[in-house]
Design an enzyme around this catalytic site. Structure first.
Site, PDB file in Angstrom:
ATOM      1  N   GLN A  54       0.801  -1.226   0.000  1.00  0.00           N
ATOM      2  CA  GLN A  54       0.000   0.000   0.000  1.00  0.00           C
ATOM      3  C   GLN A  54       0.838   1.283   0.000  1.00  0.00           C
ATOM      4  OE1 GLN A  54      -2.687  -1.798   3.253  1.00  0.00           O
ATOM      5  NE2 GLN A  54      -4.067  -0.466   2.140  1.00  0.00           N
ATOM      6  N   ARG A 111       3.616   0.414  12.771  1.00  0.00           N
ATOM      7  CA  ARG A 111       3.311  -0.952  12.323  1.00  0.00           C
ATOM      8  C   ARG A 111       3.389  -0.977  10.795  1.00  0.00           C
ATOM      9  NH1 ARG A 111      -2.062  -3.379  11.161  1.00  0.00           N
ATOM     10  NH2 ARG A 111      -1.547  -5.531  10.709  1.00  0.00           N
ATOM     11  N   HIS A 156       1.019  -9.227   4.894  1.00  0.00           N
ATOM     12  CA  HIS A 156      -0.177  -8.357   4.838  1.00  0.00           C
ATOM     13  C   HIS A 156      -0.674  -8.350   3.381  1.00  0.00           C
ATOM     14  CE1 HIS A 156      -2.190  -4.523   6.631  1.00  0.00           C
ATOM     15  NE2 HIS A 156      -2.765  -4.745   5.465  1.00  0.00           N
ATOM     16  N   ASN A 201      -1.722 -10.512   8.778  1.00  0.00           N
ATOM     17  CA  ASN A 201      -2.751  -9.492   8.958  1.00  0.00           C
ATOM     18  C   ASN A 201      -4.075  -9.967   8.369  1.00  0.00           C
ATOM     19  OD1 ASN A 201      -3.656  -6.565   9.382  1.00  0.00           O
ATOM     20  ND2 ASN A 201      -4.106  -6.880   7.210  1.00  0.00           N
ATOM     21  N   GLU A 202      -5.115  -9.924   9.169  1.00  0.00           N
ATOM     22  CA  GLU A 202      -6.490 -10.201   8.727  1.00  0.00           C
ATOM     23  C   GLU A 202      -6.613 -11.440   7.827  1.00  0.00           C
ATOM     24  OE1 GLU A 202      -8.406  -6.774   7.015  1.00  0.00           O
ATOM     25  OE2 GLU A 202      -8.467  -5.717   8.915  1.00  0.00           O
ATOM     26  N   ASN A 342      -8.175  -5.168  14.393  1.00  0.00           N
ATOM     27  CA  ASN A 342      -8.399  -4.076  13.439  1.00  0.00           C
ATOM     28  C   ASN A 342      -9.878  -3.731  13.509  1.00  0.00           C
ATOM     29  OD1 ASN A 342      -5.763  -4.250  12.629  1.00  0.00           O
ATOM     30  ND2 ASN A 342      -6.198  -5.011  10.567  1.00  0.00           N
ATOM     31  N   TYR A 344     -13.020  -0.995  12.804  1.00  0.00           N
ATOM     32  CA  TYR A 344     -13.446   0.196  12.068  1.00  0.00           C
ATOM     33  C   TYR A 344     -14.921   0.533  12.260  1.00  0.00           C
ATOM     34  CZ  TYR A 344      -9.065   0.089   9.400  1.00  0.00           C
ATOM     35  OH  TYR A 344      -7.748   0.122   9.024  1.00  0.00           O
ATOM     36  N   GLU A 416      -5.356  -1.390  14.078  1.00  0.00           N
ATOM     37  CA  GLU A 416      -5.812  -0.445  13.051  1.00  0.00           C
ATOM     38  C   GLU A 416      -7.135   0.173  13.491  1.00  0.00           C
ATOM     39  OE1 GLU A 416      -6.205  -1.847   8.984  1.00  0.00           O
ATOM     40  OE2 GLU A 416      -4.374  -3.042   9.192  1.00  0.00           O
ATOM     41  N   TRP A 460      -4.878   3.856  11.327  1.00  0.00           N
ATOM     42  CA  TRP A 460      -4.739   3.548   9.911  1.00  0.00           C
ATOM     43  C   TRP A 460      -5.207   4.781   9.171  1.00  0.00           C
ATOM     44  CZ3 TRP A 460      -2.467  -0.406   7.322  1.00  0.00           C
ATOM     45  CH2 TRP A 460      -2.538  -0.310   5.927  1.00  0.00           C
ATOM     46  N   GLU A 467      -5.556   1.884  -1.467  1.00  0.00           N
ATOM     47  CA  GLU A 467      -6.594   1.217  -0.681  1.00  0.00           C
ATOM     48  C   GLU A 467      -7.194   0.051  -1.498  1.00  0.00           C
ATOM     49  OE1 GLU A 467      -7.409   1.114   2.387  1.00  0.00           O
ATOM     50  OE2 GLU A 467      -9.274   0.010   2.164  1.00  0.00           O
ATOM     51  N   TRP A 468      -6.340  -0.924  -1.814  1.00  0.00           N
ATOM     52  CA  TRP A 468      -6.746  -2.165  -2.478  1.00  0.00           C
ATOM     53  C   TRP A 468      -7.666  -1.916  -3.673  1.00  0.00           C
ATOM     54  CZ3 TRP A 468      -2.947  -4.850  -0.954  1.00  0.00           C
ATOM     55  CH2 TRP A 468      -2.495  -4.792   0.350  1.00  0.00           C
ATOM     56  N   PHE A 476      -7.178   7.401   3.783  1.00  0.00           N
ATOM     57  CA  PHE A 476      -7.279   7.114   5.218  1.00  0.00           C
ATOM     58  C   PHE A 476      -6.226   7.873   6.037  1.00  0.00           C
ATOM     59  CE2 PHE A 476      -9.810   3.370   4.109  1.00  0.00           C
ATOM     60  CZ  PHE A 476     -10.552   3.105   5.250  1.00  0.00           C
TER      61      PHE A 476
HETATM   62  C1  NOJ Z   1      -7.575  -3.242   6.990  1.00  0.00           C
HETATM   63  C2  NOJ Z   1      -6.392  -3.648   6.172  1.00  0.00           C
HETATM   64  O1  NOJ Z   1      -5.474  -4.307   6.985  1.00  0.00           O
HETATM   65  C3  NOJ Z   1      -5.720  -2.473   5.462  1.00  0.00           C
HETATM   66  O2  NOJ Z   1      -4.833  -2.997   4.538  1.00  0.00           O
HETATM   67  C4  NOJ Z   1      -6.774  -1.596   4.840  1.00  0.00           C
HETATM   68  O3  NOJ Z   1      -6.222  -0.594   4.046  1.00  0.00           O
HETATM   69  C5  NOJ Z   1      -7.644  -1.028   5.926  1.00  0.00           C
HETATM   70  N1  NOJ Z   1      -8.326  -2.132   6.572  1.00  0.00           N
HETATM   71  C6  NOJ Z   1      -8.704  -0.030   5.457  1.00  0.00           C
HETATM   72  O4  NOJ Z   1      -9.623  -0.668   4.643  1.00  0.00           O
END
Ligand code: NOJ
Length: 534
Positions: A54, A111, A156, A201-202, A342, A344, A416, A460, A467-468, A476
């Site tokens: 990212q 991180r 990640h 991660n996740e 994480n 949100y 996050e 984050w 952002e993927w 962010f």
């Molecule tokens: C969690 C993910 O770990 C991160 O890569 C992503 O950018 C954020 N969420 C926000 O969507």
């Protein structure tokens, strides 16, 4: 008599009004609660987070190999504006400047993740890229010299594309060996200085986005979840997750056996952890909330704490949920020193066992439930810039409490938390982001006051980044990144976070704006000086 009746009626109405106002004021107060650094324990980490794909860019520099994301982003239509991370924030070349930004904020932790393809372009069958090692060594050394603790995520989302093509990615048990090899190089090269490790991660999010929805590489899915050229959404997420969890446990065993005696670090895993609330005030939706938490959060943490999948999942899936061997269970049990959350947002949950549900909610893989951000057309919280991401501060306290109860209050980090705004019209004046962090931090402080062992909070993200699937359309960061020049500019939220970390209760927007000198990369000592004057 009539007059008396009127008086009583007035008194009654007045009391109802009074009680209602007190109630309103109370709930308002909760949201508006002032939060201060001093409400968090000594030694608490306040940091920022990023991940390699990212932010790093430099996708072919200094011997790096292609990752699955380098490959995937070349497929037209996969990413907003057909963008990619070839340059991203060019953090690979600008890491010193970025460390200065973190230092200006006053953060004491960062991180980040290691690009697997930068270290092992050909996986375990090839050699280590020394220039990749040099980059992370420089990053770590410079962080430490500024008093910033490196929290290193080993994986990640991005992995060498060759592992996808040669081995079949996380659907293959070979990836466990590949991962252990990669982690051994990380521990060997950086473990003398890195004391906090996250293996993956996740994994829960990765499994679903890669193999259920087909939105992340290798884009596998099947109807009704999506129309991919290959995949099985009912089964493959379970297999991918199974391999990731075993890979985690094997890596931890290796760390504890061969590296920990000298390095003495802590190791954990991070889950995507939304909170959930019942859509209807009914038993069936309350049960569905338990399942939603089990199918997301406990799917990751139960195996690494207790050695097996949550009973709720076994109950829904039956035989299709993979089984761990006795040896694997033993490896998994207790294979973390801390839990990474994480967090949100919060969503409503609707049960799909007793009610009909469209779009796959009636499948075991979804836990027989649907999630939504709306009840009767009313959002659960203020919407943010991403679908399903709402401002629901109470969710922070609730998710921490869930993890605390389920895992016997083991050490936790909020690895996050952050938001993207609904409109980017004036991204630098991001008062909504400040409100987001203030209210979530206040909620976290409440959880800590109730005894939760939370040891750090990471925003984050330190700066806008890739952002993927949303490419660069969702921001962010605390720092604004100009996509043309890559110049970093502090947003108002950067000034607020710096001020908060310095335990300054002063939150006046004009002062922060003045102190953060928007159009240049500032050092927050200006802000400190202002605070000192007060
Ligand atoms: C969690 C993910 O770990 C991160 O890569 C992503 O950018 C954020 N969420 C926000 O969507």
């Amino acid at each position: 008599m009539e007059l008396r009746g009127g008086n009583l009626c007035f008194l009654y109405l007045f009391s109802v009004f009074f009680i209602f106002s007190v109630f309103l004021a109370q709930s308002f107060k909760q949201d508006e609660e002032q939060v201060q650094r001093s409400q968090f324990p000594d030694g608490f980490f306040f940091g920022t987070s990023t991940s390699s794909y990212q932010v790093e860019g430099a996708y072919l520099e200094d011997g790096k190999g292609l990752s699955n994301w380098d490959f995937f982003t070349q497929i037209p239509g996969k990413i907003a504006d057909d963008d990619n991370g070839e340059v991203a924030d060019d953090h690979y070349n600008r890491y010193l400047e970025d460390i200065e930004l973190m230092h200006s904020l006053g953060t004491n932790a960062y991180r980040f993740s290691v690009s697997w393809a930068r270290i092992l372009p050909d996986g375990m069958l090839g050699s280590v890229n020394p220039r990749g090692i040099i980059f992370y060594n420089k990053l770590i050394d410079n962080l430490l010299s500024k008093g910033i603790e490196p929290f290193v995520t080993i994986h990640h989302h991005d992995l060498p594309q060759v592992l996808e093509q040669r081995d079949g990615g996380w659907l293959s048990p070979v990836l466990r060996e590949e991962f252990v090899h990669f982690t051994s190089i990380c521990f060997e090269s950086f473990g003398d200085r890195v004391k906090y490790w996250v293996t993956i991660n996740e994994p829960n999010m990765m499994a679903k986005f890669a193999y259920l929805k087909g939105l992340y590489p290798p884009a596998h899915c099947s109807p009704p979840f999506g129309n991919c050229s290959t995949g099985n959404s009912d089964i493959e997420p379970l297999i991918g997750m199974h391999n990731m969890l075993i890979a985690h446990a094997m890596a931890v065993e290796m760390y504890r056996t061969f590296f920990w005696p000298k390095q003495n670090g802590f190791i954990g895993i991070v889950a995507h952890a939304f909170m959930y609330e019942p859509l209807r005030d009914e038993e069936r939706d309350r049960d569905a909330v338990d399942r939603a938490l089990a199918f997301n959060v406990a799917w990751t943490f139960d195996p690494v704490v207790y050695g097996d999948y949550p009973a709720e999942m076994r109950h829904c899936h039956g035989l299709e949920l993979p089984r761990f061997s006795a040896k694997e269970k033993q490896l998994l049990r207790g294979s973390i020193d801390f839990i990474g959350v994480n967090h949100y947002s919060t969503l409503y949950v609707k049960d799909c066992i007793h009610s009909p549900c469209p779009s796959g909610g009636d499948r075991p893989i979804m836990g027989f439930l649907n999630t939504t951000g709306y009840r009767d057309g009313v959002p659960i919280g203020e919407p943010t810039g991403l679908d399903d991401f709402f401002l629901v501060p109470r969710g922070m306290e609730k998710i921490i409490d869930y993890v605390k109860q389920r895992y016997n209050n083991m050490p936790m980090f909020v690895t996050e938390n952050g938001c993207t705004l609904q409109t980017q019209e004036n991204e630098l004046e991001d008062g909504d982001r400040i409100n987001f962090h203030k209210s979530y931090l206040a909620s976290l402080a409440r959880a800590i006051r109730s005894g939760a062992d939370v040891r750090g909070y990471f925003v984050w993200s330190v700066m806008d980044n890739f952002e993927w699937i949303n490419g660069y359309t969702k921001r962010f960061g605390l720092y604004y990144v100009d996509r043309e020049t890559l110049e970093r500019t502090p947003k108002l939220s950067a000034g607020w976070f710096a001020s908060f970390i310095r335990n300054n209760s002063h939150n006046d927007r004009e002062e922060i704006r003045a102190a953060s000198g928007h159009n240049k990369t500032i050092i927050f000592s200006q802000l400190e000086a202002k605070v000192a004057e007060m």
